[in-house]
Scaffold this active site. Structure first.
Site, mmCIF file in Angstrom:
data_model
loop_
_atom_site.group_PDB
_atom_site.id
_atom_site.type_symbol
_atom_site.label_atom_id
_atom_site.label_comp_id
_atom_site.label_asym_id
_atom_site.label_seq_id
_atom_site.Cartn_x
_atom_site.Cartn_y
_atom_site.Cartn_z
ATOM 1 N N HIS A 17 -20.533 -16.439 -16.286
ATOM 2 C CA HIS A 17 -21.293 -17.618 -15.826
ATOM 3 C C HIS A 17 -22.674 -17.652 -16.482
ATOM 4 O O HIS A 17 -23.145 -18.710 -16.916
ATOM 5 C CB HIS A 17 -21.526 -17.561 -14.307
ATOM 6 C CG HIS A 17 -20.292 -17.620 -13.466
ATOM 7 N ND1 HIS A 17 -19.994 -16.679 -12.500
ATOM 8 C CD2 HIS A 17 -19.276 -18.515 -13.429
ATOM 9 C CE1 HIS A 17 -18.856 -16.995 -11.899
ATOM 10 N NE2 HIS A 17 -18.398 -18.100 -12.455
ATOM 11 N N LYS A 41 -13.026 -21.868 2.456
ATOM 12 C CA LYS A 41 -12.903 -20.494 1.942
ATOM 13 C C LYS A 41 -13.866 -19.571 2.670
ATOM 14 O O LYS A 41 -14.929 -20.013 3.110
ATOM 15 C CB LYS A 41 -13.240 -20.465 0.452
ATOM 16 C CG LYS A 41 -12.099 -20.877 -0.445
ATOM 17 C CD LYS A 41 -12.449 -20.530 -1.883
ATOM 18 C CE LYS A 41 -11.481 -21.128 -2.872
ATOM 19 N NZ LYS A 41 -11.987 -20.994 -4.256
ATOM 20 N N ARG A 90 -12.232 -20.093 -20.185
ATOM 21 C CA ARG A 90 -11.992 -18.737 -20.686
ATOM 22 C C ARG A 90 -10.735 -18.677 -21.529
ATOM 23 O O ARG A 90 -10.659 -17.967 -22.517
ATOM 24 C CB ARG A 90 -11.827 -17.763 -19.511
ATOM 25 C CG ARG A 90 -13.103 -17.450 -18.815
ATOM 26 C CD ARG A 90 -12.838 -16.785 -17.509
ATOM 27 N NE ARG A 90 -12.031 -17.671 -16.671
ATOM 28 C CZ ARG A 90 -11.756 -17.458 -15.406
ATOM 29 N NH1 ARG A 90 -12.185 -16.370 -14.816
ATOM 30 N NH2 ARG A 90 -11.041 -18.306 -14.707
ATOM 31 N N SER A 129 -14.809 -13.968 -11.067
ATOM 32 C CA SER A 129 -15.430 -13.504 -9.825
ATOM 33 C C SER A 129 -14.406 -12.770 -8.960
ATOM 34 O O SER A 129 -14.725 -11.774 -8.312
ATOM 35 C CB SER A 129 -15.996 -14.695 -9.034
ATOM 36 O OG SER A 129 -17.025 -15.303 -9.750
HETATM 37 O O1 PNS Z 1 -16.188 -21.722 -9.581
HETATM 38 P P1 PNS Z 1 -15.018 -22.588 -9.202
HETATM 39 O O2 PNS Z 1 -14.517 -22.212 -7.822
HETATM 40 O O3 PNS Z 1 -13.945 -22.582 -10.233
HETATM 41 O O4 PNS Z 1 -15.607 -24.098 -9.105
HETATM 42 C C1 PNS Z 1 -14.782 -25.194 -8.751
HETATM 43 C C2 PNS Z 1 -15.640 -26.443 -8.445
HETATM 44 C C3 PNS Z 1 -16.732 -26.117 -7.424
HETATM 45 C C4 PNS Z 1 -16.296 -26.937 -9.701
HETATM 46 C C5 PNS Z 1 -14.693 -27.557 -7.925
HETATM 47 O O5 PNS Z 1 -13.824 -27.006 -6.983
HETATM 48 C C6 PNS Z 1 -15.451 -28.714 -7.268
HETATM 49 O O6 PNS Z 1 -16.181 -29.434 -7.927
HETATM 50 N N1 PNS Z 1 -15.257 -28.859 -5.940
HETATM 51 C C7 PNS Z 1 -15.906 -29.894 -5.141
HETATM 52 C C8 PNS Z 1 -14.882 -30.889 -4.602
HETATM 53 C C9 PNS Z 1 -14.518 -31.855 -5.715
HETATM 54 O O7 PNS Z 1 -15.316 -32.669 -6.122
HETATM 55 N N2 PNS Z 1 -13.278 -31.717 -6.259
HETATM 56 C C10 PNS Z 1 -12.876 -32.457 -7.449
HETATM 57 C C11 PNS Z 1 -11.804 -33.459 -7.203
HETATM 58 S S1 PNS Z 1 -10.226 -32.684 -7.336
#
Ligand code: PNS
Length: 164
Positions: A17, A41, A90, A129
Site C-alpha cells: 500500500h 467485517k 498485484r 493484509s
Molecule cells: O482494501 P480493500 O478491502 O480491497 O478495498 C476495497 C474498497 C474499500 C475499495 C471497496 O470495497 C469499496 O470501495 N467499498 C465501499 C463500497 C462501494 O462503494 N462498493 C463499490 C460498488 S460494488
C-alpha cells in the site's frame, strides 16, 4: 488542483500500500487515502487506529491526507469533489475484481468517478493484509511486510487477543 482518492481497508497498511501511496502522491497535487468503515467485517484495527497508523506511515508525504468513509465510495467521492480513485493491482487475479468495481463505480456515478490502476512493484506483489495477519497470528516474521511500528502494533493486538 489534481486530486485523487485511494480507498481501501488498510487492515493493516503494508509496504505494498505504501508503495502505491508514494507513487500516486507524485502524480497528484493531493492524494486522500481513505479507510473504509465496513460494518460487515470485524477488522484487526478499528477505523480510528487505521487512520492513525496511516497518518504516521505517510507523515513524510505532505500532499497525502488520511480520512475514512462509510457506505459507497461514489457518494464519498461526490461529497469531496473527487473524480479519480487509485487502486493497486498485484496480479491478474486482482484484475477481474477490480475491473468490476471500477466499472460499477463509473456507471453508478454517471461517469463522475474513474479509476486508475498502478501495478504493485514486483518486490511487494506477494503481499496482502490478510497474509500479514495470518503470519503474525501464528508468530511469524512480518518485518518485510509492514513498517516496524506497525509490526509492533500487530504483535500487541495478537498478544491481547491471546490473553483474553
Ligand atoms: O482494501 P480493500 O478491502 O480491497 O478495498 C476495497 C474498497 C474499500 C475499495 C471497496 O470495497 C469499496 O470501495 N467499498 C465501499 C463500497 C462501494 O462503494 N462498493 C463499490 C460498488 S460494488
Amino acid at each position: 488542483m489534481k486530486k485523487a482518492v485511494y480507498p481501501g481497508s488498510f487492515d493493516p497498511v503494508t509496504f505494498g500500500h505504501l508503495d502505491i501511496i508514494k507513487r500516486a502522491s507524485e502524480m497528484f497535487d493531493e492524494l486522500i487515502v481513505s479507510v473504509l468503515n465496513n460494518k460487515a467485517k470485524t477488522p484487526l484495527f478499528s477505523v480510528e487506529e487505521r487512520v492513525k497508523i496511516l497518518k504516521e506511515a505517510t507523515k513524510d508525504l505532505p500532499n497525502v491526507k488520511v480520512d475514512s468513509f462509510s457506505g459507497l465510495l461514489i457518494n464519498y467521492a461526490a461529497e469531496h469533489d473527487l473524480h479519480i480513485a487509485v487502486r493497486g493491482l498485484r496480479a491478474i487475479t486482482d484484475f477481474e475484481y477490480e475491473l468490476q468495481i471500477a466499472q460499477t463505480n463509473k456507471k453508478l456515478s454517471h461517469e463522475e468517478l474513474d479509476t486508475i490502476f498502478l501495478t504493485t512493484s514486483l518486490e511487494y506483489s506477494y503481499l496482502s493484509s490478510s497474509s500479514v495477519k495470518e503470519i503474525a497470528c501464528f508468530g511469524g516474521d512480518i518485518s518485510q511486510c509492514v513498517p516496524e511500528f506497525v509490526e509492533k502494533l500487530i504483535h500487541e493486538k495478537y498478544a491481547n487477543i491471546d490473553n483474553k
